[in-house]
Design an enzyme around this catalytic site. Structure first.
Site, PDB file in Angstrom:
ATOM      1  N   LYS A   1       0.828  -1.215   0.000  1.00  0.00           N
ATOM      2  CA  LYS A   1       0.000   0.000   0.000  1.00  0.00           C
ATOM      3  C   LYS A   1       0.862   1.264   0.000  1.00  0.00           C
ATOM      4  CE  LYS A   1      -3.603  -2.662   0.664  1.00  0.00           C
ATOM      5  NZ  LYS A   1      -4.861  -2.749  -0.022  1.00  0.00           N
TER       6      LYS A   1
HETATM    7  C1  LIG Z   1      -0.903  -7.636   2.423  1.00  0.00           C
HETATM    8  C2  LIG Z   1      -2.006  -7.553   1.410  1.00  0.00           C
HETATM    9  N1  LIG Z   1      -2.010  -8.415   0.400  1.00  0.00           N
HETATM   10  C3  LIG Z   1      -2.971  -8.387  -0.528  1.00  0.00           C
HETATM   11  C4  LIG Z   1      -4.027  -7.504  -0.463  1.00  0.00           C
HETATM   12  C5  LIG Z   1      -5.051  -7.514  -1.525  1.00  0.00           C
HETATM   13  O1  LIG Z   1      -4.980  -6.355  -2.327  1.00  0.00           O
HETATM   14  P1  LIG Z   1      -6.256  -5.790  -3.049  1.00  0.00           P
HETATM   15  O2  LIG Z   1      -7.241  -5.460  -2.002  1.00  0.00           O
HETATM   16  O3  LIG Z   1      -5.776  -4.596  -3.760  1.00  0.00           O
HETATM   17  O4  LIG Z   1      -6.751  -6.870  -3.921  1.00  0.00           O
HETATM   18  C6  LIG Z   1      -4.075  -6.594   0.603  1.00  0.00           C
HETATM   19  C7  LIG Z   1      -5.190  -5.635   0.763  1.00  0.00           C
HETATM   20  O5  LIG Z   1      -6.272  -5.844   0.301  1.00  0.00           O
HETATM   21  C8  LIG Z   1      -3.026  -6.601   1.545  1.00  0.00           C
HETATM   22  O6  LIG Z   1      -3.015  -5.725   2.531  1.00  0.00           O
HETATM   23  N1  LIG Z   2      -6.309  -4.994   2.302  1.00  0.00           N
HETATM   24  C1  LIG Z   2      -6.718  -3.662   2.416  1.00  0.00           C
HETATM   25  C2  LIG Z   2      -8.192  -3.466   2.249  1.00  0.00           C
HETATM   26  C3  LIG Z   2      -8.517  -2.152   1.631  1.00  0.00           C
HETATM   27  O1  LIG Z   2      -8.096  -2.171   0.329  1.00  0.00           O
HETATM   28  P1  LIG Z   2      -7.884  -0.899  -0.568  1.00  0.00           P
HETATM   29  O2  LIG Z   2      -6.766  -1.276  -1.464  1.00  0.00           O
HETATM   30  O3  LIG Z   2      -9.152  -0.664  -1.258  1.00  0.00           O
HETATM   31  O4  LIG Z   2      -7.533   0.288   0.272  1.00  0.00           O
HETATM   32  C4  LIG Z   2      -6.172  -3.163   3.746  1.00  0.00           C
HETATM   33  O5  LIG Z   2      -5.144  -3.662   4.121  1.00  0.00           O
HETATM   34  O6  LIG Z   2      -6.714  -2.320   4.380  1.00  0.00           O
END
Ligand SMILES: Cc1ncc(COP(=O)(O)O)c(C=O)c1O
Ligand SMILES: N[C@@H](CCOP(=O)(O)O)C(=O)O
Length: 481
Positions: free
Chosen positions: A121
């Site tokens: 993120k």
């Molecule tokens: C460590 C981790 N891996 C994978 C994901 C999945 O990513 P996305 O929600 O963008 O599919 C998230 C958050 O959702 C995450 O925090």
């Molecule tokens: N896995 C995410 C969930 C929120 O996902 P986002 O990419 O839409 O912000 C988290 O760790 O909070």
């Protein structure tokens, strides 16, 4: 570059307005009117660029309402080895997102978790922090960000926004569902502009509250509510960059292809991969990996999208992917149904009422192969076995979400054309999920010295029911004050 809403709202805003606006006024998500195409000459010219240079080249295609010099300065300030400093030993932090090869040239991890909160993120959120500050300063405005997190978005947003002028963050997290490290990262922050609210429920409950508040146009305008979840297009745009960087790192020439395997929950990360592919990046396959909350895997296998209720969503050892209603999925479905907003409105009428939709017999789903997706899922036992196997075979420790990715990548390897490198996106570092690492390996994960003892710091968090009115009241009290 103009943007449109997946639900057909007439306005066609530019980037800075949607950066501050988040959701479209009709509840839809913003996408570019058309995806910019990357020519072969551009790909050739981009191959040797640094991460910051590449980010500027790609983001310039999507952001046409910030002067080029200013956008370049923002990219240069964001993507430095000082900010993304946790590369694995032997990998160059100057690459920002190095590929860590488990099998040289064949199978590797794209290191996306070297930023301040040790999850992917940070790749987009650090940029958003700088973009928000730039645009708010220019306009003389303020923003109150309301976000939802299952563990990683929250800390990444808070670290990116702490101390930024004109920005407050109200972050909703699922009470008691995140790892001890994730809780400590967020709740130990004592900055005046950061508010943590633990809601009794799952991530999807928190995300529903964010959408409900954003859909109250009068409240949103009066209290300047903004978004940092991947419903905000800026998040997805920033994430496109590392697919290009990963492609260049994994190949020697632009005649080659790459397959990416992406641990998925809210469909934000892999949505960026989809868009990179639509722009012309030679991606052979996009492999979507879920944990036991396998709603997205079910869709890609059957055409049936069946979001689950909070009570049916499992609490797992890859908690950041404990998501059963993937808000970003709407962007992909918009493309799948031929960019017809009426169809999207129809489908999400069902989703918003807690129901499923079935595209199995649709023209779009018949063409799903053209989008390059395949999928699979993983379980707690798979995660433990995969963490062990990767450690034993390669001496590399991976986190639980990356383990879901590696497990599914192994399952799907036969579908990847021969000679095409397979790269798993490393979405977090193991120390964030030490409980499961201990269970798998009987040892502690490595921890950066600056995060030593974080769990023992005093924590500041408000526990609340998942009640939209109460959350609004909480915001009004803080903003008023
Ligand atoms: C460590 C981790 N891996 C994978 C994901 C999945 O990513 P996305 O929600 O963008 O599919 C998230 C958050 O959702 C995450 O925090
Ligand atoms: N896995 C995410 C969930 C929120 O996902 P986002 O990419 O839409 O912000 C988290 O760790 O909070």
């Amino acid at each position: 570059m103009k943007y449109l809403s997946t639900r057909g709202h007439a306005a066609r805003p530019e980037f800075c307005d949607i950066l501050l606006g988040g959701l479209a006024p009709d509840g839809g998500l913003y996408l570019p009117e058309t995806y910019p195409q990357v020519s072969r000459a551009e790909l050739d010219a981009w191959r040797g660029l640094s991460y910051a240079e590449l980010a500027f080249a790609i983001l310039s295609k999507f952001i046409t309402d910030i002067p080029a010099n200013d956008l370049k300065a923002i990219c240069d300030k964001t993507y430095t080895a000082d900010v993304y400093c946790f590369a694995r030993p032997g990998d160059d932090p100057a690459d920002i997102t190095p590929v860590h090869w488990l099998e040289q040239g064949k199978f590797g991890l794209l290191e996306l978790s070297n930023g301040p909160t040790l999850a992917f993120k940070d790749m987009a959120m650090q940029l958003l922090g700088n973009l928000f500050e730039y645009v708010l300063d220019k306009r003389g405005e303020q923003i109150n960000i309301l976000g939802a997190t299952s563990g990683d978005t929250g800390s990444a947003a808070e670290y990116a926004m702490r101390g930024k002028h004109g920005v407050r963050v109200f972050m909703l997290s699922p009470h008691g569902k995140m790892s001890a490290f994730q809780r400590a990262q967020m709740y130990s922050l004592q900055d005046d502009n950061i508010y943590n609210i633990a809601v009794s429920g799952m991530f999807d409950d928190a995300q529903d509250i964010v959408k409900a508040v954003s859909n109250d146009a009068a409240f949103k305008a009066r209290y300047k509510i903004g978004a940092v979840n991947s419903i905000n297009w800026a998040r997805v745009a920033a994430q496109i960059v590392y697919y290009f960087k990963g492609y260049f790192a994994a190949t020697q020439s632009n005649d080659q292809q790459v397959a990416f395997c992406v641990p998925s929950g809210n469909f934000g990360n892999i949505c960026a991969g989809h868009i990179a592919r639509q722009m012309g990046l030679p991606i052979a396959k996009l492999i979507l990996a879920t944990n036991e909350n396998d709603v997205l895997d079910e869709f890609f296998r059957t055409g049936m999208y069946r979001p689950r209720k909070a009570a049916e969503t499992l609490v797992t050892s890859s908690p950041s992917m404990d998501i059963s209603k993937a808000s970003n999925f709407e962007r992909f479905v918009f493309d799948l149904v031929g960019r017809d907003p009426h169809k999207v409105v129809e489908l999400w009428k069902s989703v918003d009422a807690g129901g499923p939709f079935d595209l199995s017999a649709s023209e779009g789903f018949a063409r799903i192969g053209n989008f390059g997706f395949i999928s699979g899922s993983s379980s707690h036992a798979d995660r433990l076995a995969t963490i062990r196997q990767v450690f034993e075979l390669y001496g590399t420790m991976i986190d639980t979400h990356t383990a879901d990715g590696v497990k599914v990548a192994w399952d799907c390897a036969a579908c990847v054309p021969a000679g095409v490198p397979l790269v798993v996106l490393e979405t977090a570092l193991p120390v964030k999920f030490a409980e499961t690492i201990r269970e798998a390996l009987g040892r502690e994960p490595e921890r950066p010295a600056e995060l030593e003892g974080i769990e023992q710091l005093p924590q500041r968090v408000e526990v609340m029911a998942p009640d939209v009115a109460a959350i609004k009241h909480f915001i009004v009290e803080r903003v008023g004050a």
